[in-house]
Design an enzyme around this catalytic site. Structure first.
Site, PDB file in Angstrom:
ATOM      1  N   HIS A  70       2.849  14.772   1.842  1.00 52.23           N
ATOM      2  CA  HIS A  70       2.350  15.879   1.580  1.00 52.23           C
ATOM      3  C   HIS A  70       3.233  17.115   1.767  1.00 52.23           C
ATOM      4  O   HIS A  70       4.031  16.525   2.901  1.00 52.23           O
ATOM      5  CB  HIS A  70       0.976  15.769   2.425  1.00 52.23           C
TER       6      HIS A  70
ATOM      7  N   LEU B  10      -5.214   8.702   8.359  1.00 53.08           N
ATOM      8  CA  LEU B  10      -5.726   7.984   8.250  1.00 53.08           C
ATOM      9  C   LEU B  10      -6.220   6.670   7.895  1.00 53.08           C
ATOM     10  O   LEU B  10      -5.355   6.547   6.331  1.00 53.08           O
ATOM     11  CB  LEU B  10      -7.355   8.523   7.247  1.00 53.08           C
TER      12      LEU B  10
ATOM     13  N   HIS C 126       0.311  -1.190   0.046  1.00 53.89           N
ATOM     14  CA  HIS C 126       0.163  -0.311   0.076  1.00 53.89           C
ATOM     15  C   HIS C 126       0.863   1.065  -0.029  1.00 53.89           C
ATOM     16  O   HIS C 126       1.420   1.861   0.897  1.00 53.89           O
ATOM     17  CB  HIS C 126      -0.949  -0.123   0.996  1.00 53.89           C
TER      18      HIS C 126
ATOM     19  N   HIS D 118      -4.488  -0.605   5.672  1.00 55.08           N
ATOM     20  CA  HIS D 118      -4.109   0.116   7.061  1.00 55.08           C
ATOM     21  C   HIS D 118      -4.928  -0.542   8.568  1.00 55.08           C
ATOM     22  O   HIS D 118      -6.186   1.112   8.231  1.00 55.08           O
ATOM     23  CB  HIS D 118      -3.936   1.451   6.942  1.00 55.08           C
TER      24      HIS D 118
ATOM     25  N   HIS E 297     -10.333   0.472   2.211  1.00 56.30           N
ATOM     26  CA  HIS E 297      -9.852   1.873   2.982  1.00 56.30           C
ATOM     27  C   HIS E 297     -11.049   1.380   4.119  1.00 56.30           C
ATOM     28  O   HIS E 297     -11.792   2.025   3.883  1.00 56.30           O
ATOM     29  CB  HIS E 297      -9.980   2.871   2.480  1.00 56.30           C
TER      30      HIS E 297
ATOM     31  N   ARG F  69       2.170   9.318  -5.785  1.00 59.05           N
ATOM     32  CA  ARG F  69       1.945  10.747  -6.398  1.00 59.05           C
ATOM     33  C   ARG F  69       1.773  11.146  -7.468  1.00 59.05           C
ATOM     34  O   ARG F  69       2.284   9.716  -8.271  1.00 59.05           O
ATOM     35  CB  ARG F  69       1.845  12.416  -5.654  1.00 59.05           C
TER      36      ARG F  69
ATOM     37  N   ASP G  82       1.920   2.491   3.604  1.00 58.37           N
ATOM     38  CA  ASP G  82       0.860   3.372   3.136  1.00 58.37           C
ATOM     39  C   ASP G  82       1.569   5.521   3.494  1.00 58.37           C
ATOM     40  O   ASP G  82       0.895   6.134   4.158  1.00 58.37           O
ATOM     41  CB  ASP G  82      -0.162   3.672   4.531  1.00 58.37           C
TER      42      ASP G  82
ATOM     43  N   LYS H 214      -9.530  -0.356  -5.916  1.00 57.20           N
ATOM     44  CA  LYS H 214      -9.324   0.008  -4.408  1.00 57.20           C
ATOM     45  C   LYS H 214     -10.442   0.544  -3.825  1.00 57.20           C
ATOM     46  O   LYS H 214     -11.337   1.707  -4.799  1.00 57.20           O
ATOM     47  CB  LYS H 214      -8.694   1.487  -4.521  1.00 57.20           C
TER      48      LYS H 214
ATOM     49  N   HIS I 295       1.740   5.016  -1.797  1.00 62.19           N
ATOM     50  CA  HIS I 295       0.708   6.145  -2.314  1.00 62.19           C
ATOM     51  C   HIS I 295       2.882   7.516  -2.351  1.00 62.19           C
ATOM     52  O   HIS I 295       3.355   7.477  -1.893  1.00 62.19           O
ATOM     53  CB  HIS I 295       0.296   7.813  -1.445  1.00 62.19           C
TER      54      HIS I 295
ATOM     55  N   ASN J 248      -5.035   6.826  -6.149  1.00 65.01           N
ATOM     56  CA  ASN J 248      -6.532   8.279  -5.459  1.00 65.01           C
ATOM     57  C   ASN J 248      -5.436  10.105  -5.368  1.00 65.01           C
ATOM     58  O   ASN J 248      -5.293  10.971  -5.207  1.00 65.01           O
ATOM     59  CB  ASN J 248      -6.337   8.931  -4.344  1.00 65.01           C
TER      60      ASN J 248
HETATM   61  N1  LIG Z   1      -3.255   6.985   5.056  1.00 57.87           N
HETATM   62  C1  LIG Z   1      -3.201   8.658   4.910  1.00 57.87           C
HETATM   63  O1  LIG Z   1      -3.253   9.073   5.856  1.00 57.87           O
HETATM   64  N2  LIG Z   1      -3.949   9.369   3.769  1.00 57.87           N
HETATM   65  C2  LIG Z   1      -3.410   8.899   2.407  1.00 57.87           C
HETATM   66  C3  LIG Z   1      -5.123   7.948   1.806  1.00 57.87           C
HETATM   67  C4  LIG Z   1      -5.388   6.737   2.582  1.00 57.87           C
HETATM   68  O2  LIG Z   1      -4.500   5.857   2.756  1.00 57.87           O
HETATM   69  O3  LIG Z   1      -6.801   7.127   3.831  1.00 57.87           O
HETATM   70  C5  LIG Z   1      -3.018  10.240   1.406  1.00 57.87           C
HETATM   71  O4  LIG Z   1      -3.690   9.489   0.075  1.00 57.87           O
HETATM   72  O5  LIG Z   1      -2.515  10.824   1.870  1.00 57.87           O
HETATM   73 ZN   LIG Z   2      -3.598   5.171   1.758  1.00 53.87          ZN
HETATM   74 ZN   LIG Z   3      -6.637   4.722   3.431  1.00 56.92          ZN
END
Ligand SMILES: NC(=O)N[C@@H](CC(=O)O)C(=O)O
Ligand SMILES: [Zn+2]
Ligand SMILES: [Zn+2]
Length: 347
Positions: free
Chosen positions: A251, A219, A13, A174, A136, A17, A247, A99, A15, A41
């Site tokens: 950011h 989250l 899992h 998660h 999620h 970007r 996860d 997803k 991200h 996402n």
């Molecule tokens: N985990 C997070 O707090 N944020 C994730 C989204 C997600 O996995 O829920 C994100 O894309 O920033």
């Molecule tokens: Zn995530």
């Molecule tokens: Zn998530």
């Protein structure tokens, strides 16, 4: 010196970007991980096989020279997803999972699913072709307390869905609660869970004690200590239903350090050092390989990695950069709040 050699790990899992952020962060994952399930996402999200194909090409183009890394693509399930496109994506080998974001549950999830009935044809097709659903698992009902949203999701959404379609393979992503751990353990088949690095280390105090600390906000939000302990026990048990999904969710700092900060913790650079610390602390270094390298591929029916990784425990603390600087700005790296001594010395 104490060392441990394991098969090269995967991240189930992640991200990455896009654009300048992706270019800045991808090397932190591809240095250590052979494969990762890439979250869809983006803005706009990755909804069709054609979107995923194009995103995969951008990922491969951003990969640092000499890194070997396989992105495992996912599609963001919407109420307009076409089962034919999903099947074609799976059959071509491009798509590893779908997803499910309940609409409004987390970062960039407003296009997610509001009414599960509307996506049943897609879910039925997935069950028929053996394509897993990554979830999620939080309800978004305003009346439900944010600390209860995972447990309520299991009871009111996930369990009814699994009873309706027992053939569907579901990854509860998660997992942050004892309720989640217990639910996964109670399932005879077709259910597994990923656990993040940070949820093994922090509880909700990290976010709120001594001031509000946005870099520990993610989250699903970190819960009470007894939940963290349940996650630790599950991860270090060797139980094949639990595996690593970091996860890691970058950011840039201004999006975290503001009046309404984004959810997400960036753990890619020091995840393996943190995990070696956690597993050693729990007397379970011999279970680290199952959690990071064996259980995930088994669940996703993929081959185990043949390469290895060696970690060594250093006398001196190992220092990681506090920030990852990218073309889009600085991203704060997860601080576990204890010194790290394990370092990846060979991969
Ligand atoms: N985990 C997070 O707090 N944020 C994730 C989204 C997600 O996995 O829920 C994100 O894309 O920033
Ligand atoms: Zn995530
Ligand atoms: Zn998530």
């Amino acid at each position: 010196m104490k060392t441990i050699t394991i098969r090269r790990p995967d991240d189930w899992h992640l991200h990455l970007r896009d654009g300048a952020v992706m270019e800045g962060v991808i090397g932190d994952t591809s240095l250590h991980f052979a494969r990762a399930i890439i979250m869809p996402n983006l803005v706009p999200p990755v909804v069709t096989t054609a979107d995923a194909q194009a995103y995969r090409q951008r990922i491969m183009a951003a990969l640092p020279q000499g890194h070997r890394f396989q992105p495992l693509m996912t599609l963001y399930l919407t109420e307009h997803t076409d089962p034919e496109d999903v099947e074609q994506g799976k059959r071509s080998g491009l798509i590893t999972a779908m997803k499910l974001y309940p609409a409004g549950a987390t970062t960039n999830s407003h296009g997610g699913v509001r009414d599960l009935d509307k996506v049943m044809p897609v879910l039925e097709r997935m069950a028929a072709i053996g394509l897993p659903l990554c979830v999620h698992g939080e309800v978004t009902t305003p009346e439900v307390d944010i600390f209860d949203r995972e447990a309520v999701f299991i009871e009111t959404v996930l369990d009814p869905l699994r009873r309706r379609l027992p053939e569907l393979k579901v990854t509860m992503e998660h997992v942050t609660t004892k309720d989640g751990v217990d639910y996964i353990k109670s399932a005879a088949s077709n259910l597994a869970g990923s656990i993040t690095t940070h949820h093994l280390i922090i509880n909700r105090n990290a976010i709120l004690v001594g001031g509000i600390r946005p870099h520990y906000y993610c989250l699903p939000v970190a819960k009470r200590e007894h939940h963290r302990l349940a996650l630790r026990a599950a991860a270090t048990s060797g139980d094949a239903r639990f595996f690593l999904g970091t996860d890691s969710a970058p950011h840039v700092d201004p999006s975290k350090e503001c009046g309404c900060g984004c959810a997400g913790i960036y753990t890619s650079p020091n995840t393996m050092s943190c995990l070696a610390h956690v597993f050693e602390q729990d007397g379970a270094l011999d279970k680290l390989e199952a959690f990071v390298s064996l259980n995930g591929p088994q669940w996703y029916a993929l081959p185990l990695n043949e390469e290895t990784m060696t970690l060594a425990k250093q006398d001196e603390a190992v220092h990681f950069p506090v920030k990852r600087h990218t073309g889009a700005g600085a991203i704060t790296v997860f601080d576990p709040m204890f010194p790290l001594h394990w370092a990846v010395v060979d991969q």
